[in-house]
Each structure stands twice: as structure tokens, then as C-alpha cells.
Enzyme design. Structure first.
Site, PDB file in Angstrom:
ATOM      1  N   ASP A   1       0.815  -1.211   0.000  1.00  0.00           N
ATOM      2  CA  ASP A   1       0.000   0.000   0.000  1.00  0.00           C
ATOM      3  C   ASP A   1       0.851   1.264   0.000  1.00  0.00           C
ATOM      4  O   ASP A   1       0.527   2.247  -0.671  1.00  0.00           O
ATOM      5  CB  ASP A   1      -0.873  -0.046   1.263  1.00  0.00           C
ATOM      6  N   ASP A   2       1.947   1.243   0.749  1.00  0.00           N
ATOM      7  CA  ASP A   2       2.768   2.451   0.885  1.00  0.00           C
ATOM      8  C   ASP A   2       3.562   2.742  -0.379  1.00  0.00           C
ATOM      9  O   ASP A   2       3.796   3.896  -0.717  1.00  0.00           O
ATOM     10  CB  ASP A   2       3.704   2.302   2.095  1.00  0.00           C
TER      11      ASP A   2
HETATM   12  O1  LIG Z   1      -2.312   5.190   6.570  1.00  0.00           O
HETATM   13  C1  LIG Z   1      -2.323   6.243   5.896  1.00  0.00           C
HETATM   14  O2  LIG Z   1      -2.972   7.229   6.201  1.00  0.00           O
HETATM   15  C2  LIG Z   1      -1.530   6.306   4.632  1.00  0.00           C
HETATM   16  C3  LIG Z   1      -0.402   5.375   4.705  1.00  0.00           C
HETATM   17  O3  LIG Z   1      -0.454   4.248   4.256  1.00  0.00           O
HETATM   18  C4  LIG Z   1       0.787   5.777   5.489  1.00  0.00           C
HETATM   19  O4  LIG Z   1       0.939   6.959   5.816  1.00  0.00           O
HETATM   20  O5  LIG Z   1       1.573   4.879   5.802  1.00  0.00           O
HETATM   21 MG   LIG Z   2       0.808   2.910   5.302  1.00  0.00          MG
END
Ligand SMILES: O=C([O-])CC(=O)C(=O)O
Ligand SMILES: [Mg+2]
Length: 589
Positions: free
Chosen positions: A303-304
Site C-alpha cells: 500500500d505504501d
Molecule cells: O495510513 C495512511 O494514512 C496512509 C499510509 O499508508 C501511510 O501513511 O503509511
Molecule cells: Mg501505510
């Protein structure tokens, strides 16, 4: 006297009509019927009436149980006489939430609700997404992780620590659900921009999966949050008497790799090969290698690296409607060359190369990165980590961001270093001095780590900035004009992206699917949004947005021959919508 769960489930009738578009929906998102698999879990799974029914968050409806349900399920006397609608329960809960002044108190109240009455929790979240997202998700979830030990009540998700080495398959079998579709896993080493929170990182997979359901419509019972605890290097937590994790320094090297490998193999063995494993908030040194290692054998997504990349690409594509030109006409400068920075840079370079029909080695040259040692340039190549090397272009050394802005003259400035307050007045004034409309994205989370605030971006740029941030900021009034910042958070992408993979039965993630997801999101930005300077659509419409993203991703999976769910539905948007979980109560006969 008591009915079994199987009988209850078999006897459920559904309130909302189930569409049959595309066929095959039922076995993916059908009723939460007990499958044969579920009935052979190693522990008893039978009671679902009377007080047990009231204590089962999946089936509990509280005061909304009807008169006939109270008769049929041995609830008489266990509830006061009033019967409330789900709508009225929702109104009451929102009123109660507003009584709490601190976001963390609201977070705790919402987690309690999730543990008590799951459908009501999701109904609340879906109907009040803009108000509640900052509570169950960024930024409050960050504070919750920091204080997880002291606010801990009931465990959520699955904890896998070094103590479980050699037994991970058994641990997975302890989880009460068999048909898992999405796992979000962290090892807690880089929680948002807050650093190593060890086992307390669990708040993140729990929060991300709540969004998978609320925003993407994946049913809650198909979601599994996992935290892998290999220790923590956070001295404060190691000394904290309420810390919930292993009290040791992080295991690294072979010991770490072996535990992760055992987990990845056990997941496939226990849940099959179509379960999506989303890596979340791993430190750079593990994130890239895990993605590379398991990308060819498992359905994995970081995701990151990838989710953030797709969301930023979508925002940039939408911003082009204001700026004009195509991607290669622009120059990008990043502060931060970790997962997010290099992930975004690579996806933008890929899209540029497709648009301009130029090799990606060429388009990368439009993108510059600054890390803690200054601009990444070719003379630093020998000392750079592998993921930074593609960005080491020919240039004389530049020691800091301000001088890099002056030297590179970016049209688009992106912060992704996890370090707050780094877009200073001088930096924003400099980027605004040679741009009519500079695009400024402060992506680091939570709010305390944001590179600048929305107010700073608009004020210091004298109202010129097209601004978006990872954490939410409210509207800003500057010079008599209202400016509404966009939220460039991967929450726009991962729920729809995951839904697209699941509904098509995809077996591998491909970069083309990320480009498709970005295109799906950018396509949801309206002229009206653009006129207001908004490069992301409001979260209010997120389920519709997720269905469009899912459809684009699924279409790409079919085109690439990576989808296993056949036949391909004719209308993928409708199909995605028909697959989405509804939080409305069901009638129990
Ligand atoms: O969680 C979130 O808001 C976005 C994200 O993946 C991070 O900042 O690691
Ligand atoms: Mg994250």
C-alpha cells in the site's frame, strides 16, 4: 433449546434484494452462510441465540431486534421493550460520539461499537464517512497505536510473534473465519510517520480493513488484520509497563526472513492462493524486498509503495486539467526517497513513458528526489540503496530541499519523507516564484508529520498552490476566498483496488493494474471539483469511486489473462457494485 449458527444462518432472509449480475456473486459475497469449512474449525461454533446472540457482533442488532425475532431467538426479557430502527440507533450513536471531545475517545467508542454490533458500525462509517474517517483512520489511528497498550480492551486481529515460530499454520487455524479474501499485515516498524511502534501497529491493519469494508464493500468476515511481532527497537515501548508486544529488540536477517516466509506459506496453505496480502507500514529495508520476493508467488500489494503511487498519479493527472500539458511537460521534485517517494516516482515515470512512447529510463529524468543527504545525483550512486539508484541523475551536488527547488525548478513538489514541517515558507515561496499554479503535495502522516499545513501552503503561495495532503485538513479562507484541500491518501485506492482483484479472482498484481486504478480514480474527478481546485473527488462518494476503480482493475486483470473468475461480467462497474457488502440489518426468521 438453542438453534445452531448453521440453522440461524440458513434461515436468514436478506432485507435488500441481491442482484444477480454476472452470476457467481453468491459464493464470493453471498450471505454469511456457514460453509462446510467453517464447521470444522477446532472449536465449538454453535450458539447463536439468547444472550449469545446479543454478544455476537456479527449478528447482534441490539434494540433493533423485532418482536418476532425476540420470540424466535430466546431474547424475551434480555432486552428492554422498545424496538428501535437501525436509523434511530445510528442517530443516537452519532449524538453520543459528538459528546466526546477527544478524537481518541471517539476512536475507542467506535472500536467498542465494532466489537458489539458490526453492521451498525459499518452503517455509521458508510453514512458519515467524511466525519468518521479521521477517527477510525489517519490521523487518530496513529495516536491509538502509540497508546494501544493503555487503551487495550479486547484483541482485534491476529498476532503472530516469534513465539509462534514453527506453528503459524496452527495460529491461522485459530482464526474463526475460513474464507478470507484480504489480509493486511504489518510488522509495526514504520507506522505512518511515527516510526517503530512494534506490536502496537495492529491499529493500522484493523483500520485499513475497516476501510476495505466501508469504502470497498469487502465483507468484514473476509478481512483479516495481522501483526507480525519480531520485537521493537522503540526504547520507550520496551520500558512501558502496558506494552502489549514482545519485550525484545527486533529480530533481523535470517530469523526475520524465516518467520515472514513461514507466514506467507501458511497463508497460502490455509486460505488458498487468491487471498490478497497487503503489506502495510514495513520499514523501507524490508518493504521493497518483501514485495519483490513474494510478487511472483503470491497475490501481494504494498500500500505504501503502490497504493500511494496510484493515488498521487491520479491527483497529478487531474491537476493537469488545471495546469495544462501532459505528464512529460512537468518536472517533479520529491522530498523523501523511501517507499512512497520512489514508488510514486516509478509509477509516474511509467505512465509518462506510455503517454510519450519513450523509454522509462528517459522519462525518469523528469523526476528528481531529495533525501536526508540532499539531491540524489549520479556522484552519490555508489553509496545509494538500490531503490534510489534509478533516480541518480547527472547534476552537481545540492545539499538541501530549498536549494534543490531553486536548481530544479519543479512544477510539482511532493513530500513523502515522514518528517513534518519541512516545506518551509522559503521552500513554498521559491516554488511559487516560477509557477503560476504550483502543485504541492504534503503526503506524510499523521497530521503532525505533514510537510506543511493547508493554511501554510495557501498563505505562503499567496493562494496559487494546488494543494493536497496525506492527512485531512479543513478548508482555508485566504484573501476572502475559500480553498478546499484534497486528501492524497491511499485510502482512495486500496479498497477499490482490492475489490477489483477479489471479484475477478486475480492471482497476481501487475503494474498495469495500478495505472488502471489511478485512471479509475482520476476519472471520478468532476469539472466542478476541478473548478474549486480539487484534484480528488470528495470521500462522500467513495463507494461509487471504489466500484469504478475495481472495474478498471478487474478489466485489466481479464485483459492480462490474470483473472480466474469466468466468465467475465459484461458490466464490471455494476458487477462490482452488486458484490459490495451492505451494512443493513437482515431479518432473522
Ligand atoms: O495510513 C495512511 O494514512 C496512509 C499510509 O499508508 C501511510 O501513511 O503509511
Ligand atoms: Mg501505510
Amino acid at each position: 433449546m438453542e438453534s445452531t449458527m448453521k440453522e440461524l444462518r440458513g434461515g436468514e432472509s436478506v432485507l435488500e434484494p441481491k442482484s444477480n449480475v454476472g452470476g457467481g456473486v453468491e459464493d464470493v459475497y453471498g450471505e454469511d452462510r456457514a460453509t462446510e469449512d467453517q464447521l470444522i474449525t477446532p472449536w465449538a461454533f454453535s450458539v447463536a441465540s439468547g444472550s449469545s446472540l446479543l454478544r455476537d457482533p456479527r449478528y447482534n442488532k441490539g434494540l433493533a431486534f423485532s418482536e418476532s425475532e425476540r420470540d424466535a431467538h430466546y431474547l424475551r426479557g434480555l432486552l428492554p421493550p422498545a424496538v428501535l430502527s437501525q436509523q434511530l440507533q445510528e442517530k443516537k450513536l452519532m449524538m453520543n460520539l459528538q459528546q466526546h471531545h477527544l478524537p481518541l475517545q471517539k476512536y475507542m467508542a467506535l472500536m467498542d461499537l465494532q466489537e458489539r454490533n458490526e453492521r451498525l458500525f459499518y452503517k455509521l462509517l458508510i453514512d458519515n464517512v467524511e466525519e468518521l474517517l479521521p477517527i477510525v483512520y489517519t490521523p487518530t489511528v496513529g495516536e491509538a497505536c502509540q497508546k494501544y497498550g493503555s487503551i487495550f480492551r479486547r484483541p482485534q486481529g491476529l498476532f503472530i510473534s516469534l513465539k509462534e515460530k514453527g506453528k503459524i499454520l496452527e495460529v491461522l487455524k485459530n482464526w474463526p473465519e475460513r474464507s478470507i479474501q484480504v489480509i493486511v499485515v504489518t510488522d509495526g516498524e514504520r507506522i505512518l510517520g511515527l516510526g517503530d511502534l512494534g506490536c502496537q501497529g495492529m491499529g493500522i491493519p484493523v483500520g485499513k480493513l475497516a476501510l476495505y469494508t466501508a469504502l470497498g464493500g469487502v465483507r468484514p468476515s473476509a478481512c483479516l488484520p495481522v501483526t507480525i511481532d519480531v520485537g521493537t527497537n522503540n526504547e520507550q515501548l520496551l520500558k512501558d509497563e502496558f506494552y502489549i508486544g514482545l519485550r525484545q529488540k527486533r529480530a533481523t536477517g535470517q530469523e526475520y526472513d524465516d518467520l515472514l516466509n513461514e507466514f506467507m506459506c501458511a497463508v497460502k496453505q490455509n486460505f488458498g492462493e487468491k487471498v490478497l496480502i497487503q503489506f502495510e507500514d514495513f520499514a523501507n529495508h524490508n518493504a521493497f524486498s518483501l514485495l519483490a520476493k513474494y510478487g511472483t508467488t503470491h497475490l501481494v500489494f504494498n500500500d505504501d509503495i503502490q497504493g500511494t503511487a496510484a493515488v498521487v498519479l491520479a491527483g497529478v493527472v487531474a491537476a493537469l486539467k488545471i495546469l495544462g500539458g501532459i505528464l512529460v511537460d512537468h518536472t517533479f521534485l520529491f522530498l523523501g526517497a523511501g517507499e512512497a517517494g520512489t514508488g510514486i516516482a516509478e509509477l509516474i515515470a511509467l505512465e509518462m513513458s506510455k503517454q510519450a512512447k519513450a523509454p522509462v529510463e528517459e522519462t525518469r529524468k523528469k523526476i528528481w528526489l531529495v533525501d536526508s543527504k540532499g539531491l540524489i545525483v549520479s556522484s552519490r550512486k555508489d553509496t545509494l540503496q538500490h531503490f534510489k539508484k534509478p533516480w541518480a541523475h547527472e547534476h552537481e551536488p545540492v545539499k538541501d530541499l530549498l536549494n534543490a527547488v531553486k536548481a530544479i525548478k519543479p512544477t510539482i513538489l511532493i513530500g513523502s519523507s515522514g518528517v513534518g514541517r519541512t516545506f518551509t515558507k522559503e521552500v513554498i515561496e521559491a516554488v511559487s516564484s516560477f509557477n503560476e499554479r504550483p502543485v504541492i503535495m504534503a503526503l506524510s502522516n499523521p497530521t503532525s508529520q505533514s510537510e506543511c499545513t493547508a493554511e501554510e501552503a495557501y498563505t505562503w503561495s499567496k493562494g496559487k498552490a494546488i494543494f493536497a495532503s496525506g492527512s485531512p485538513f479543513g478548508p482555508v479562507r485566504y484573501n476572502g476566498k475559500d480553498f478546499v484541500p484534497g486528501q492524497a491518501n491511499n485510502a482512495y485506492i486500496f479498497p477499490g483496488f482490492g475489490l477489483g482483484l477479489v471479484i475477478s479472482g486475480t492471482i497476481r498484481v501487475h503494474d498495469e493494474m495500478l495505472l488502471a486504478a489511478a485512471e479509475g480514480l482520476a476519472g471520478q474527478v468532476t469539472e466542478e471539483n476541478i473548478e474549486k481546485g480539487l484534484i480528488y473527488p470528495p470521500f462522500q462518494n467513495i463507494r461509487k469511486i471504489s466500484a469504478h476503480i475495481a472495474a478498471k482493475v478487474a478489466a485489466k486483470a481479464y485483459d492480462l489473462g490474470l483473472a480466474s473468475r469466468l466468465p467475465r461480467p459484461d458490466n464490471l462497474v455494476k458487477y462490482a457494485e452488486s458484490c459490495m457488502y451492505s451494512p443493513l440489518y437482515r431479518n432473522y426468521r
